[in-house]
Design a protein around this motif. Sequence first.
Motif, PDB file in Angstrom:
ATOM      1  N   LEU A  22      13.532  -3.744  -4.882  1.00 50.74           N
ATOM      2  CA  LEU A  22      12.151  -3.441  -4.539  1.00 50.74           C
ATOM      3  C   LEU A  22      11.313  -4.701  -4.496  1.00 50.74           C
ATOM      4  N   ALA A  23      10.378  -4.753  -3.594  1.00 42.65           N
ATOM      5  CA  ALA A  23       9.450  -5.869  -3.491  1.00 42.65           C
ATOM      6  C   ALA A  23       8.054  -5.377  -3.850  1.00 42.65           C
ATOM      7  N   ALA A  61      11.316   4.515   7.428  1.00 49.56           N
ATOM      8  CA  ALA A  61      10.486   5.148   6.402  1.00 49.56           C
ATOM      9  C   ALA A  61      11.371   5.984   5.486  1.00 49.56           C
ATOM     10  N   LYS A  62      11.199   5.816   4.184  1.00 53.71           N
ATOM     11  CA  LYS A  62      11.952   6.629   3.227  1.00 53.71           C
ATOM     12  C   LYS A  62      11.708   8.102   3.501  1.00 53.71           C
ATOM     13  N   ASP A  63      10.454   8.428   3.795  1.00 51.91           N
ATOM     14  CA  ASP A  63      10.061   9.786   4.192  1.00 51.91           C
ATOM     15  C   ASP A  63       9.308   9.673   5.515  1.00 51.91           C
ATOM     16  N   PRO A  64       9.900  10.100   6.616  1.00 53.30           N
ATOM     17  CA  PRO A  64       9.238   9.963   7.922  1.00 53.30           C
ATOM     18  C   PRO A  64       7.836  10.566   7.975  1.00 53.30           C
ATOM     19  N   ALA A  65       7.543  11.530   7.136  1.00 48.21           N
ATOM     20  CA  ALA A  65       6.213  12.154   7.121  1.00 48.21           C
ATOM     21  C   ALA A  65       5.122  11.147   6.760  1.00 48.21           C
ATOM     22  N   MET A  66       5.481  10.080   6.043  1.00 51.72           N
ATOM     23  CA  MET A  66       4.464   9.095   5.655  1.00 51.72           C
ATOM     24  C   MET A  66       3.930   8.308   6.849  1.00 51.72           C
ATOM     25  N   LEU A  67       4.607   8.396   7.996  1.00 59.21           N
ATOM     26  CA  LEU A  67       4.155   7.688   9.198  1.00 59.21           C
ATOM     27  C   LEU A  67       3.117   8.485   9.990  1.00 59.21           C
ATOM     28  N   LYS A  68       2.943   9.753   9.629  1.00 64.10           N
ATOM     29  CA  LYS A  68       2.007  10.612  10.350  1.00 64.10           C
ATOM     30  C   LYS A  68       0.606  10.001  10.323  1.00 64.10           C
ATOM     31  N   GLY A  69       0.012   9.915  11.486  1.00 67.59           N
ATOM     32  CA  GLY A  69      -1.348   9.401  11.597  1.00 67.59           C
ATOM     33  C   GLY A  69      -1.433   7.892  11.772  1.00 67.59           C
ATOM     34  N   LYS A  75      -4.097  -1.625  10.129  1.00 67.61           N
ATOM     35  CA  LYS A  75      -3.806  -2.536   9.024  1.00 67.61           C
ATOM     36  C   LYS A  75      -3.326  -1.665   7.867  1.00 67.61           C
ATOM     37  N   VAL A  76      -2.212  -2.066   7.243  1.00 66.17           N
ATOM     38  CA  VAL A  76      -1.619  -1.247   6.188  1.00 66.17           C
ATOM     39  C   VAL A  76      -1.217  -2.085   4.984  1.00 66.17           C
ATOM     40  N   ARG A  77      -0.976  -1.382   3.899  1.00 64.00           N
ATOM     41  CA  ARG A  77      -0.341  -1.933   2.704  1.00 64.00           C
ATOM     42  C   ARG A  77       0.916  -1.102   2.533  1.00 64.00           C
ATOM     43  N   THR A  90       9.027   2.357   1.327  1.00 66.20           N
ATOM     44  CA  THR A  90       8.998   3.449   0.350  1.00 66.20           C
ATOM     45  C   THR A  90       7.607   4.038   0.182  1.00 66.20           C
ATOM     46  N   LYS A  91       6.585   3.286   0.622  1.00 68.44           N
ATOM     47  CA  LYS A  91       5.202   3.749   0.548  1.00 68.44           C
ATOM     48  C   LYS A  91       4.420   2.981   1.592  1.00 68.44           C
ATOM     49  N   ILE A  92       3.497   3.643   2.264  1.00 63.64           N
ATOM     50  CA  ILE A  92       2.646   2.973   3.244  1.00 63.64           C
ATOM     51  C   ILE A  92       1.317   3.700   3.309  1.00 63.64           C
ATOM     52  N   GLU A  93       0.233   2.912   3.416  1.00 62.84           N
ATOM     53  CA  GLU A  93      -1.108   3.479   3.537  1.00 62.84           C
ATOM     54  C   GLU A  93      -1.991   2.519   4.307  1.00 62.84           C
ATOM     55  N   ARG A  94      -3.000   3.071   4.972  1.00 65.55           N
ATOM     56  CA  ARG A  94      -3.949   2.208   5.672  1.00 65.55           C
ATOM     57  C   ARG A  94      -4.663   1.345   4.644  1.00 65.55           C
ATOM     58  N   ALA A  95      -4.866   0.078   5.008  1.00 65.38           N
ATOM     59  CA  ALA A  95      -5.596  -0.840   4.126  1.00 65.38           C
ATOM     60  C   ALA A  95      -7.068  -0.453   4.118  1.00 65.38           C
TER      61      ALA A  95
END
Length: 96
Positions: A22-23, A61-69, A75-77, A90-95
């Motif tokens: 993990l990073a 994506a670990k869970d493809p649903a996290m890419l929705k939207g 810009k993301v984290r 493993t996790k993604i969200e808009r910055a």
Amino acid sequence: MNRISTTLVALAAVLGFAGAALAATVNGDVQKVDAATGKVTLKHGPIPALDMGDMTMVYTAKDPAMLKGLKAGDKVRFDPAEVDSKYVVTKIERAK
């Protein structure tokens, strides 16, 4: 197996998964989202924990649903990981 061993095995399972490196959380820019394959192309800075410099790379994506939207230009984290010699988000969200 005694209680301590059982507890340690359970704790190891909760904290991570086998074969994963993990990073830390990384800032990036979405270049492309392929919801059908669960992949996202991200441009990001260095990720020392994964021995990566600045680059643009396709992640699964670990869970493809996290890419929705998400869309190109966002810009993301995100939290990248290496799992079985593959790079995964493993996790993604808009910055913010």
